[in-house]
Write a protein that holds these residues in place. Structure first.
Motif, mmCIF file in Angstrom:
data_model
loop_
_atom_site.group_PDB
_atom_site.id
_atom_site.type_symbol
_atom_site.label_atom_id
_atom_site.label_comp_id
_atom_site.label_asym_id
_atom_site.label_seq_id
_atom_site.Cartn_x
_atom_site.Cartn_y
_atom_site.Cartn_z
ATOM 1 N N THR A 114 -3.824 -23.780 -52.365
ATOM 2 C CA THR A 114 -5.133 -24.416 -52.272
ATOM 3 C C THR A 114 -5.477 -24.982 -53.641
ATOM 4 O O THR A 114 -5.342 -24.298 -54.653
ATOM 5 N N LEU A 115 -5.914 -26.234 -53.682
ATOM 6 C CA LEU A 115 -6.208 -26.924 -54.926
ATOM 7 C C LEU A 115 -7.696 -26.824 -55.273
ATOM 8 O O LEU A 115 -8.536 -26.828 -54.385
ATOM 9 N N TRP A 116 -8.003 -26.767 -56.561
ATOM 10 C CA TRP A 116 -9.401 -26.788 -56.994
ATOM 11 C C TRP A 116 -10.022 -28.151 -56.712
ATOM 12 O O TRP A 116 -11.154 -28.251 -56.255
ATOM 13 N N THR A 117 -9.280 -29.213 -57.004
ATOM 14 C CA THR A 117 -9.752 -30.574 -56.770
ATOM 15 C C THR A 117 -8.764 -31.249 -55.832
ATOM 16 O O THR A 117 -7.567 -31.293 -56.128
ATOM 17 N N PRO A 118 -9.221 -31.780 -54.707
ATOM 18 C CA PRO A 118 -8.271 -32.376 -53.763
ATOM 19 C C PRO A 118 -7.607 -33.634 -54.314
ATOM 20 O O PRO A 118 -8.143 -34.315 -55.184
ATOM 21 N N LEU A 119 -6.444 -33.927 -53.781
ATOM 22 C CA LEU A 119 -5.754 -35.176 -54.082
ATOM 23 C C LEU A 119 -6.498 -36.321 -53.383
ATOM 24 O O LEU A 119 -7.349 -36.074 -52.525
ATOM 25 N N VAL A 120 -6.166 -37.542 -53.713
ATOM 26 C CA VAL A 120 -6.802 -38.694 -53.070
ATOM 27 C C VAL A 120 -6.510 -38.679 -51.571
ATOM 28 O O VAL A 120 -7.380 -38.948 -50.754
ATOM 29 N N ARG A 121 -5.294 -38.343 -51.218
ATOM 30 C CA ARG A 121 -4.888 -38.196 -49.806
ATOM 31 C C ARG A 121 -3.730 -37.201 -49.758
ATOM 32 O O ARG A 121 -3.141 -36.876 -50.782
ATOM 33 N N ALA A 122 -3.389 -36.768 -48.593
ATOM 34 C CA ALA A 122 -2.291 -35.806 -48.445
ATOM 35 C C ALA A 122 -0.978 -36.450 -48.864
ATOM 36 O O ALA A 122 -0.709 -37.605 -48.517
ATOM 37 N N PRO A 123 -0.145 -35.738 -49.630
ATOM 38 C CA PRO A 123 1.154 -36.299 -50.009
ATOM 39 C C PRO A 123 2.092 -36.368 -48.803
ATOM 40 O O PRO A 123 1.909 -35.655 -47.824
#
Length: 181
Positions: A114-123
């Motif tokens: 689980t990331l603290w800050t999400p990516l722009v979109r799912a890889p």
């Protein structure tokens, strides 16, 4: 205008806002060392002296990943070692994206991060990623997990607020004025 005069940047759907700091901001900068129980070094930097590449592992993104939760091929690094770590996507449309890990756990043979800050979109499924272990900056973690207590850059034996605010009461074993432990 200098890059150091810019503060927090926030983005919304179609715009971004950047904080512009005044001249007094320079007075708030840390000068010298702060006395803190936590380590002031960053994991893997020269002051930490641990080579971060020894605590890194390459992996691949699995199907079912989202922008804020990645499913990854399990690596030799334990979920505990990866807590507070970093993931860097190394290829695909998100190449170069780097995020801090909020938590990691093994779920059905895959590592779920689980990331603290999400990516722009799912890889994309199959994209390569580099996982680097993290440190919670406590003396116990530095000593027990990384065997690096000699390079700990904090002050773990500073008395806490409970010690400073303590007072002697009649009948206390340590009320004689001697050293309290």
């Amino acid at each position: 205008l200098d890059v150091h005069d810019l503060g927090e940047a926030r983005r919304t759907q179609d715009a971004f806002t950047v904080e512009l700091r005044g001249l007094s901001h320079h007075l708030d900068q840390e000068a010298g060392r702060l006395y803190s129980g936590a380590c002031s070094a960053e994991f893997g930097d020269a002051r930490c002296s641990l080579p971060a590449e020894l605590w890194s592992s390459t992996t691949a993104v699995l199907a079912g990943s989202t922008a804020s939760r990645l499913r990854l091929v399990a690596t030799a690094l334990s979920a505990q070692a990866l807590a507070a770590g970093v993931v860097t996507i190394t290829n695909g449309s998100q190449a170069g994206a780097r995020r801090r890990l909020r938590s990691c756990r093994l779920v059905e043979g895959a590592l779920e991060a689980t990331l603290w800050t999400p990516l722009v979109r799912a890889p994309e499924t199959g994209a390569a990623a580099l996982l680097t272990a993290g440190c919670d900056k406590t003396f116990a973690t530095c000593r027990d997990r990384f065997a690096n207590a000699i390079n700990f850059r904090g002050f773990p034996h500073i008395p806490g607020a409970d010690y400073v605010l303590r007072y002697a009461a009649p009948g206390d074993a340590n009320a004689d004025g001697g050293l309290a432990r």
